[in-house]
Design a protein around this motif. Sequence first.
Motif, PDB file in Angstrom:
ATOM      1  N   SER A 105      -1.357  -9.629   8.125  1.00 49.65           N
ATOM      2  CA  SER A 105      -0.178  -8.885   7.697  1.00 49.65           C
ATOM      3  C   SER A 105      -0.299  -8.699   6.195  1.00 49.65           C
ATOM      4  CB  SER A 105       1.105  -9.646   8.018  1.00 49.65           C
ATOM      5  OG  SER A 105       1.353  -9.681   9.397  1.00 49.65           O
ATOM      6  N   PHE A 106       0.222  -7.581   5.727  1.00 49.42           N
ATOM      7  CA  PHE A 106       0.139  -7.254   4.307  1.00 49.42           C
ATOM      8  C   PHE A 106       1.540  -6.931   3.815  1.00 49.42           C
ATOM      9  CE2 PHE A 106      -3.495  -5.808   6.731  1.00 49.42           C
ATOM     10  CZ  PHE A 106      -4.458  -6.661   6.234  1.00 49.42           C
ATOM     11  N   VAL A 107       1.919  -7.554   2.727  1.00 44.02           N
ATOM     12  CA  VAL A 107       3.249  -7.355   2.177  1.00 44.02           C
ATOM     13  C   VAL A 107       3.104  -6.650   0.837  1.00 44.02           C
ATOM     14  CG1 VAL A 107       5.375  -8.496   1.416  1.00 44.02           C
ATOM     15  CG2 VAL A 107       4.039  -9.462   3.319  1.00 44.02           C
ATOM     16  N   ILE A 108       3.893  -5.587   0.660  1.00 40.48           N
ATOM     17  CA  ILE A 108       3.906  -4.861  -0.603  1.00 40.48           C
ATOM     18  C   ILE A 108       5.211  -5.214  -1.310  1.00 40.48           C
ATOM     19  CG2 ILE A 108       3.790  -2.600  -1.730  1.00 40.48           C
ATOM     20  CD1 ILE A 108       1.357  -3.269   0.091  1.00 40.48           C
ATOM     21  N   LEU A 109       5.078  -5.755  -2.524  1.00 42.02           N
ATOM     22  CA  LEU A 109       6.239  -6.057  -3.350  1.00 42.02           C
ATOM     23  C   LEU A 109       6.252  -5.118  -4.554  1.00 42.02           C
ATOM     24  CD1 LEU A 109       6.243  -9.981  -3.583  1.00 42.02           C
ATOM     25  CD2 LEU A 109       7.437  -8.530  -1.934  1.00 42.02           C
ATOM     26  N   ALA A 110       7.437  -4.638  -4.893  1.00 39.96           N
ATOM     27  CA  ALA A 110       7.608  -3.827  -6.099  1.00 39.96           C
ATOM     28  C   ALA A 110       7.448  -4.734  -7.314  1.00 39.96           C
ATOM     29  CB  ALA A 110       8.997  -3.186  -6.089  1.00 39.96           C
ATOM     30  N   PRO A 111       7.265  -4.158  -8.494  1.00 42.47           N
ATOM     31  CA  PRO A 111       7.157  -4.986  -9.698  1.00 42.47           C
ATOM     32  C   PRO A 111       8.357  -5.920  -9.902  1.00 42.47           C
ATOM     33  CG  PRO A 111       6.427  -2.767 -10.180  1.00 42.47           C
ATOM     34  CD  PRO A 111       7.016  -2.739  -8.792  1.00 42.47           C
ATOM     35  N   ASN A 112       9.549  -5.519  -9.399  1.00 39.97           N
ATOM     36  CA  ASN A 112      10.733  -6.380  -9.511  1.00 39.97           C
ATOM     37  C   ASN A 112      10.781  -7.413  -8.386  1.00 39.97           C
ATOM     38  OD1 ASN A 112      11.512  -4.939  -7.243  1.00 39.97           O
ATOM     39  ND2 ASN A 112      13.331  -4.045  -8.182  1.00 39.97           N
ATOM     40  N   LEU A 113       9.702  -7.495  -7.592  1.00 41.48           N
ATOM     41  CA  LEU A 113       9.495  -8.449  -6.507  1.00 41.48           C
ATOM     42  C   LEU A 113      10.320  -8.156  -5.254  1.00 41.48           C
ATOM     43  CD1 LEU A 113       9.121 -11.725  -8.593  1.00 41.48           C
ATOM     44  CD2 LEU A 113       7.364 -10.069  -7.905  1.00 41.48           C
ATOM     45  N   LYS A 114      10.912  -6.975  -5.189  1.00 45.31           N
ATOM     46  CA  LYS A 114      11.606  -6.545  -3.975  1.00 45.31           C
ATOM     47  C   LYS A 114      10.558  -6.122  -2.948  1.00 45.31           C
ATOM     48  CE  LYS A 114      14.622  -3.024  -2.128  1.00 45.31           C
ATOM     49  NZ  LYS A 114      15.085  -1.655  -2.321  1.00 45.31           N
ATOM     50  N   ARG A 115      10.725  -6.581  -1.724  1.00 48.96           N
ATOM     51  CA  ARG A 115       9.762  -6.224  -0.674  1.00 48.96           C
ATOM     52  C   ARG A 115       9.934  -4.752  -0.311  1.00 48.96           C
ATOM     53  NH1 ARG A 115      10.292  -9.496   4.589  1.00 48.96           N
ATOM     54  NH2 ARG A 115      12.125  -8.204   4.658  1.00 48.96           N
ATOM     55  N   LEU A 116       8.821  -4.019  -0.358  1.00 40.85           N
ATOM     56  CA  LEU A 116       8.828  -2.598  -0.016  1.00 40.85           C
ATOM     57  C   LEU A 116       8.422  -2.357   1.430  1.00 40.85           C
ATOM     58  CD1 LEU A 116       7.144  -1.175  -3.242  1.00 40.85           C
ATOM     59  CD2 LEU A 116       9.589  -1.252  -2.694  1.00 40.85           C
ATOM     60  N   GLU A 117       7.435  -3.135   1.896  1.00 36.46           N
ATOM     61  CA  GLU A 117       6.952  -2.908   3.258  1.00 36.46           C
ATOM     62  C   GLU A 117       6.120  -4.093   3.721  1.00 36.46           C
ATOM     63  OE1 GLU A 117       4.602   0.473   5.917  1.00 36.46           O
ATOM     64  OE2 GLU A 117       4.515   0.625   3.741  1.00 36.46           O
ATOM     65  N   VAL A 118       6.117  -4.288   5.040  1.00 37.26           N
ATOM     66  CA  VAL A 118       5.204  -5.208   5.698  1.00 37.26           C
ATOM     67  C   VAL A 118       4.329  -4.355   6.594  1.00 37.26           C
ATOM     68  CG1 VAL A 118       4.950  -7.132   7.300  1.00 37.26           C
ATOM     69  CG2 VAL A 118       6.830  -7.138   5.649  1.00 37.26           C
ATOM     70  N   ILE A 119       3.034  -4.483   6.430  1.00 39.44           N
ATOM     71  CA  ILE A 119       2.053  -3.740   7.228  1.00 39.44           C
ATOM     72  C   ILE A 119       1.369  -4.764   8.120  1.00 39.44           C
ATOM     73  CG2 ILE A 119      -0.009  -2.295   7.145  1.00 39.44           C
ATOM     74  CD1 ILE A 119       0.841  -1.651   4.176  1.00 39.44           C
ATOM     75  N   LYS A 120       1.322  -4.484   9.404  1.00 37.52           N
ATOM     76  CA  LYS A 120       0.765  -5.460  10.353  1.00 37.52           C
ATOM     77  C   LYS A 120      -0.535  -4.958  10.963  1.00 37.52           C
ATOM     78  CE  LYS A 120       4.622  -8.158  11.138  1.00 37.52           C
ATOM     79  NZ  LYS A 120       4.480  -9.527  10.829  1.00 37.52           N
ATOM     80  N   GLY A 121      -1.461  -5.893  11.136  1.00 35.74           N
ATOM     81  CA  GLY A 121      -2.671  -5.621  11.895  1.00 35.74           C
ATOM     82  C   GLY A 121      -3.841  -5.107  11.092  1.00 35.74           C
ATOM     83  N   TYR A 122      -4.992  -5.121  11.759  1.00 33.88           N
ATOM     84  CA  TYR A 122      -6.233  -4.647  11.159  1.00 33.88           C
ATOM     85  C   TYR A 122      -6.122  -3.170  10.814  1.00 33.88           C
ATOM     86  CZ  TYR A 122     -10.990  -3.059  10.627  1.00 33.88           C
ATOM     87  OH  TYR A 122     -12.119  -2.480  10.143  1.00 33.88           O
ATOM     88  N   MET A 123      -6.672  -2.777   9.674  1.00 29.90           N
ATOM     89  CA  MET A 123      -6.698  -1.376   9.267  1.00 29.90           C
ATOM     90  C   MET A 123      -8.045  -1.057   8.653  1.00 29.90           C
ATOM     91  SD  MET A 123      -3.022  -0.817   7.567  1.00 29.90           S
ATOM     92  CE  MET A 123      -2.094   0.168   8.689  1.00 29.90           C
ATOM     93  N   ASP A 124      -8.556   0.125   8.972  1.00 33.66           N
ATOM     94  CA  ASP A 124      -9.772   0.564   8.299  1.00 33.66           C
ATOM     95  C   ASP A 124      -9.371   1.119   6.929  1.00 33.66           C
ATOM     96  OD1 ASP A 124      -9.006   3.303   8.486  1.00 33.66           O
ATOM     97  OD2 ASP A 124     -10.158   3.601  10.315  1.00 33.66           O
TER      98      ASP A 124
END
Length: 159
Positions: A128-147
């Motif tokens: 799983s991949f978590v994207i946090l904004a510079p202010n540390l607010k979670r923007l998105e969770v991406i799940k699973g293998y990706m090319d």
Amino acid sequence: MKLVTIVFLLTWSFGNSLLVAQNENESTAIKWLTFEEAMALNEKEPKQLFIDVYTDWCGWCKKMDASTFQEKKVIDFLSNDYYCVKLNAEQQEDIVFNEKTYKFIPQQKRGFHEIAAMLLDGNMSYPSFVILAPNLKRLEVIKGYMDKNQLISKLKSHR
């Protein structure tokens, strides 16, 4: 005298080749940080965070490391736009985030780390991949293998 000069030049040339190769290898890999290192860098120079939540036993996580994260396009994109964090969802060391200490929770054979559970809303699947904004607010969770193309496409939506 000529032999000494030739040996010196060959040695010097070989040594410089090794340094160039080492520098090229360093620039062609994602610079993975600990959570704490990324937080410290983000305080000085705010930037989005890309957090790779993985486990040691996850086959798809290993495939991401061996394929997608080796792609130059992915390396360049992540290196330019993000602080990249490798977060073992089963690590036992405490992590301090936003003035709260997160701990490892033993459970049956393995267990999980509280910060991974918090970042993933308890939906523990890997990778799983978590994207946090510079202010540390979670923007998105991406799940699973990706090319590389799938991952870059997802990441571009946060520019």
